[in-house]
Write an enzyme that holds these catalytic residues in place. Structure first.
Site, mmCIF file in Angstrom:
data_model
loop_
_atom_site.group_PDB
_atom_site.id
_atom_site.type_symbol
_atom_site.label_atom_id
_atom_site.label_comp_id
_atom_site.label_asym_id
_atom_site.label_seq_id
_atom_site.Cartn_x
_atom_site.Cartn_y
_atom_site.Cartn_z
ATOM 1 N N SER A 1 0.830 -1.216 0.000
ATOM 2 C CA SER A 1 0.000 0.000 0.000
ATOM 3 C C SER A 1 0.860 1.260 0.000
ATOM 4 C CB SER A 1 -0.941 0.016 1.207
ATOM 5 O OG SER A 1 -0.776 -1.060 2.068
ATOM 6 N N ALA A 2 1.997 1.206 0.708
ATOM 7 C CA ALA A 2 2.850 2.396 0.798
ATOM 8 C C ALA A 2 3.472 2.733 -0.559
ATOM 9 C CB ALA A 2 3.940 2.169 1.832
ATOM 10 N N TRP A 3 3.520 1.754 -1.445
ATOM 11 C CA TRP A 3 4.146 1.975 -2.751
ATOM 12 C C TRP A 3 3.136 2.345 -3.830
ATOM 13 C CZ3 TRP A 3 8.357 -2.387 -3.516
ATOM 14 C CH2 TRP A 3 9.237 -2.343 -2.425
ATOM 15 N N GLU B 1 -7.870 6.839 -15.068
ATOM 16 C CA GLU B 1 -6.962 5.720 -15.347
ATOM 17 C C GLU B 1 -7.631 4.776 -16.328
ATOM 18 O OE1 GLU B 1 -3.846 4.609 -11.952
ATOM 19 O OE2 GLU B 1 -5.901 4.256 -11.386
ATOM 20 N N HIS C 1 1.302 -5.990 -13.867
ATOM 21 C CA HIS C 1 1.258 -4.587 -14.287
ATOM 22 C C HIS C 1 2.106 -4.461 -15.544
ATOM 23 C CE1 HIS C 1 1.474 -0.259 -14.338
ATOM 24 N NE2 HIS C 1 0.618 -0.210 -13.315
ATOM 25 N N ARG D 1 -5.510 -3.927 -18.425
ATOM 26 C CA ARG D 1 -4.134 -4.185 -18.002
ATOM 27 C C ARG D 1 -3.563 -5.494 -18.553
ATOM 28 N NH1 ARG D 1 -3.104 -2.523 -11.763
ATOM 29 N NH2 ARG D 1 -3.238 -0.370 -12.453
ATOM 30 N N HIS E 1 1.956 -7.870 -9.871
ATOM 31 C CA HIS E 1 1.603 -6.604 -9.216
ATOM 32 C C HIS E 1 0.494 -6.783 -8.194
ATOM 33 C CE1 HIS E 1 1.045 -2.286 -8.898
ATOM 34 N NE2 HIS E 1 -0.235 -2.395 -9.250
ATOM 35 N N ARG F 1 -8.321 -6.915 -11.854
ATOM 36 C CA ARG F 1 -8.702 -5.758 -11.038
ATOM 37 C C ARG F 1 -8.664 -4.458 -11.837
ATOM 38 N NH1 ARG F 1 -5.648 -2.045 -8.191
ATOM 39 N NH2 ARG F 1 -3.803 -3.188 -8.855
HETATM 40 C C1 SIN Z 1 -0.567 2.292 -11.053
HETATM 41 O O1 SIN Z 1 -0.336 3.355 -10.514
HETATM 42 O O2 SIN Z 1 -0.407 2.067 -12.243
HETATM 43 C C2 SIN Z 1 -1.068 1.174 -10.210
HETATM 44 C C3 SIN Z 1 -2.430 1.439 -9.781
HETATM 45 C C4 SIN Z 1 -3.078 0.197 -9.308
HETATM 46 O O3 SIN Z 1 -2.474 -0.878 -9.374
HETATM 47 O O4 SIN Z 1 -4.253 0.275 -8.916
#
Ligand code: SIN
Length: 530
Positions: free
Chosen positions: A54-56, A125, A244, A290, A348, A383
């Site tokens: 979460s911190a990242w 996004e 990711h 994704r 990811h 997700r």
């Molecule tokens: C990202 O910033 O690309 C990751 C966002 C996410 O995994 O929800």
């Protein structure tokens, strides 16, 4: 389940009977805060807030709080991204409660970005039909949220934090989970502690480090998930791993992330020949789902053509708009204003995990789970970006509500002994078989899968499990085994699970996978024979 006779009497500080929370990331800390003033013990392998994915997180939290956006639209986008197997009731609950949880975070001091009129700013996004991502200073959301929550936890007298404690096992009495077995001093050498409480909440995060290339911290290797499976909890959707598309390809472990928001801003993907290879692959090109973008990049890299993210015209002031990515690039000697950022798909996020109901209750009495170690059904097979932090806060808050109702009122708790911290923390890649495990997971259970490769992987995983001789590695390898079994068992492609031997979706597989470890073990002989 552990054999209690093997363990020494409790040495942990005494105090009121508490709810035990395993994990110091967003889900665990939010649950602890929401439980206040009830007594809570948080156990974390690393200092809280560190060692947590979460911190990242760079992007932020998805919430339908912007002009023109609706809860229904958030629900619909999530269902489409999840590729047919999202649990509609779960995502509707999550989307409805998003705004309330964002306001809770504001109350804890999270400085979400606002527009000139003081309203929350929202950005876009991939696969969101609206501007819906609540952010902090561009790409700093995860860090800012965790800083605020860690500070709030440290100030809350009902929360005791035990850092440097590695939980290895669950304790159950008469079918009820009543505590955990944990070790301090980096989980080795010292005698184990039995720490008991009224209920246990698992919030141990994901599994990225089961793979060689991952954006996750080293602690994210599925230990909590495997522990729950070994204790008999029902698991769900273990075949679905999200890769990711754009980790920065500079050979670092973990791989730094180039947030999807860059493509949301107009950054484009090119191979070494300069071709924009996503254009022929999907009508939305770089903003395709994704999994589609990850496969596109994977194909270019495998063919030796490489993949780079071109941000040169899309981002004007990199250092202020995307300070985290800019810092990663600088550290790697890349100037994103002048050159492409080399990218590679990386493990990811895990859509699978410990099955829970809408209140975070698992199939075992006294045992709850929240955050990435769970599979609530909110994400289906793939997700939607920025729904993970939302899921963590919504369901950890629901656990707190349910537990408060269940345990009943008691006097506000204060721990006399406060936080306990050891100076030695878990060092990872410690088990000699970890390297081999990561290799086989990446080779056969990654972006592209097929039956022969997955059978080979399962065979290797079973051998590594036989050679484990470590409870901690038993937990990790159990998670890997469940991923392999469920992936081999699903004879189709859907979302993050793509089989080159069965590249199409099949109607009869439009369902979630729900099973226990015992049920998984029972089908292994058949799976290996095919
Ligand atoms: C990202 O910033 O690309 C990751 C966002 C996410 O995994 O929800």
């Amino acid at each position: 389940m552990t054999s209690l006779a093997l363990y020494s009497p409790p040495r942990a500080p005494k105090g009121p009977e508490s709810v035990i929370i395993v994990g110091g990331g967003l889900a665990g800390l939010f649950c602890a805060l929401k439980l206040a003033p009830k007594a809570v013990t948080v156990l974390a392998a690393a200092p809280i807030g560190r060692g947590a994915s979460s911190a990242w997180a760079q992007a932020g939290i998805a919430a339908a709080v912007g002009p023109g956006d609706t809860i229904e639209s958030h629900v619909t986008d999530t269902i489409i991204a999840g590729d047919g197997i999202v649990d509609e009731a779960i995502i509707r609950t999550m989307a409805k409660e998003a705004s309330g949880r964002i306001h809770d975070l504001l109350d804890y001091g999270v400085p979400f970005d606002r527009d000139l009129e003081g309203h929350l700013s929202v950005s876009r996004e991939a696969a969101h039909s609206q501007n819906r991502i609540v952010r902090v200073r561009g790409d700093m959301a995860g860090r800012a949220i965790m800083e605020a929550l860690v500070a709030a936890v440290r100030k809350t007298p009902s929360i005791r934090v035990l850092e440097g404690y590695v939980v290895e096992d669950l304790i159950a009495e008469n079918g009820q989970v009543t505590g955990v077995v944990a070790r301090d001093k980096a989980g080795s050498g010292a005698e184990p502690h039995r720490i008991t409480g009224s209920n246990v909440v698992m919030a141990t995060g994901g599994i990225g480090h089961l793979y060689e290339v991952t954006t996750n911290p080293t602690e994210a290797r599925g230990g909590g998930i495997g522990m729950a499976a070994r204790a008999g909890a029902r698991m769900a959707d273990m075949e679905f791993v999200q890769f990711h598309p754009t980790a920065i390809n500079v050979g670092k472990d973990p791989a730094p992330l180039a947030t999807e928001a860059l493509r949301g801003h107009g950054a484009t993907l090119h191979n070494k020949a300069g071709e924009r290879f996503m254009l022929p692959l999907h009508p939305d090109a770089e903003l395709a789902p994704r999994d589609v973008v990850a496969r596109g990049i994977f194909a270019e890299i495998r063919a030796g053509r490489g993949a780079g993210l071109d941000c040169r015209t899309a981002v004007h002031d990199f250092a202020s708009e995307f300070p985290t990515v800019f810092g990663y690039c600088q550290a790697a000697g890349i100037d994103p204003a002048r050159e492409m950022i080399p990218v590679i798909p990386a493990a990811h996020y895990f859509m699978g995990g410990i099955w829970t109901d809408v209140n975070g209750r698992t199939s075992l009495p006294g045992f709850w789970a929240c955050g990435e170690c769970t599979s609530t059904g909110a994400h289906g097979a793939n997700r939607l970006a920025s729904n993970s932090l939302l899921e963590a806060v919504v369901f950890s808050a629901r656990i707190a509500e349910a537990l408060k109702a269940e345990i009943g009122p008691d006097a506000p708790a204060t721990w006399q002994d406060g936080s306990v911290t050891t100076t030695e923390y878990l060092t990872e890649n410690d088990h000699p078989n970890m390297v081999a495990l990561r290799q086989v997971m990446s080779a056969h259970l990654g972006v592209l899968r097929d039956g022969a490769g997955m059978r080979e992987a399962l065979d290797t995983i079973l051998q590594l499990a036989r050679d484990s001789h470590s409870v901690r590695f038993d937990n990790v390898i159990t998670t890997a085994k469940l991923i392999a079994v469920c992936a081999l068992n699903r004879i189709e492609s859907r979302g993050g699970h793509f089989r080159t031997d069965y590249p199409e979706e099949q109607a009869e597989w439009k369902r979630r996978t729900l099973l226990t470890l015992e049920q998984a073990d029972a089908i292994i002989p058949d799976l290996l024979e095919d």
